[in-house]
Design an enzyme around this catalytic site. Structure first.
Site, PDB file in Angstrom:
ATOM      1  N   LYS A  55       0.834  -1.205   0.000  1.00 42.89           N
ATOM      2  CA  LYS A  55       0.000   0.000   0.000  1.00 42.89           C
ATOM      3  C   LYS A  55       0.870   1.256   0.000  1.00 42.89           C
ATOM      4  CE  LYS A  55      -3.852  -2.163   2.453  1.00 42.89           C
ATOM      5  NZ  LYS A  55      -4.612  -2.182   3.726  1.00 42.89           N
ATOM      6  N   ALA A  67      -0.934   1.238   6.416  1.00 44.09           N
ATOM      7  CA  ALA A  67      -1.048   0.257   7.495  1.00 44.09           C
ATOM      8  C   ALA A  67      -1.978  -0.859   7.066  1.00 44.09           C
ATOM      9  CB  ALA A  67      -1.565   0.918   8.769  1.00 44.09           C
ATOM     10  N   ASP A  68      -1.816  -1.993   7.707  1.00 42.54           N
ATOM     11  CA  ASP A  68      -2.731  -3.105   7.496  1.00 42.54           C
ATOM     12  C   ASP A  68      -2.867  -3.876   8.796  1.00 42.54           C
ATOM     13  OD1 ASP A  68      -4.211  -4.421   5.116  1.00 42.54           O
ATOM     14  OD2 ASP A  68      -3.473  -6.077   6.342  1.00 42.54           O
ATOM     15  N   THR A  69      -4.074  -4.335   9.063  1.00 47.28           N
ATOM     16  CA  THR A  69      -4.368  -5.081  10.282  1.00 47.28           C
ATOM     17  C   THR A  69      -4.857  -6.468   9.915  1.00 47.28           C
ATOM     18  OG1 THR A  69      -4.912  -3.051  11.459  1.00 47.28           O
ATOM     19  CG2 THR A  69      -5.773  -5.105  12.386  1.00 47.28           C
TER      20      THR A  69
END
Length: 187
Positions: A55, A67-69
């Site tokens: 991203k 960010a990624d969760t």
């Protein structure tokens, strides 16, 4: 900011991440990258990191935060539920159990790239079918990893969180703030 600095470009469509950064006083410009989030055969923690990097690399700008969760139940990724029935299944599986939430971020500054993954341990209390139906009926969990939002109605599902609560929400805010501050990017 008043100093003529460019805004922080948030490479994420998450309204939660945007709200957290705006609450700190940062001017934010959202640039949602067209990055495919499905199909990477990686363990949960590595997946979060790879997606955050993809991203961040897909967006142009001097100051970029992506960010990624990922919700990790015994090594299995629980993504965003496709529909209410899958949301119900996720909550049944999480009920009364521990799972991990990994939030990775990619911060690009004019001089460097910083990448980190933060993990929190989340304990769900045992949930009745009626409680699950109530939560699924709210629709809140449909756009969230694991099918719940810890900062909204989903707070009623949690027994406790070990680690940074904001990692569960989707951004380890204190750490990101400290990194930006140390690099002179201040609200």
């Amino acid at each position: 900011m008043g100093s003529g600095k460019p805004p922080l470009i948030l490479a994420s469509g998450s309204p939660r991440r945007k709200a957290l950064l705006e609450a700190l006083g940062y001017p934010i410009r959202v640039a949602v990258p067209g990055v495919e989030e499905e199909g990477l055969p990686l363990p949960p923690k590595a997946l979060a990191q790879a997606l955050a990097r993809r991203k961040g690399e897909a967006v142009q700008g001097e100051w970029v935060l992506a960010a990624d969760t990922v919700v990790d139940l015994d090594g299995e990724v629980l993504g965003k539920p496709k529909d209410p029935e899958e949301n119900r299944l996720f909550l049944r599986r999480l009920s009364g159990r521990l799972h991990l939430v990994h939030t990775a971020f990619y911060l690009r500054t004019p001089k460097e790239v910083v990448e980190e993954v933060h993990t929190a341990r989340v304990f769900f209390r045992p949930l009745s079918e009626e409680e699950i139906a109530w939560y699924v009926g709210s629709g809140e969990g449909l756009d969230k990893a694991g099918g719940y939002g810890a900062q909204g109605l989903g707070m009623a599902l949690l027994e406790r969180v070990e680690g940074d609560f904001y990692t569960v929400v989707g951004l380890p805010v204190s750490r990101v703030f400290a990194l930006l501050w140390a690099r002179g990017f201040r609200p």
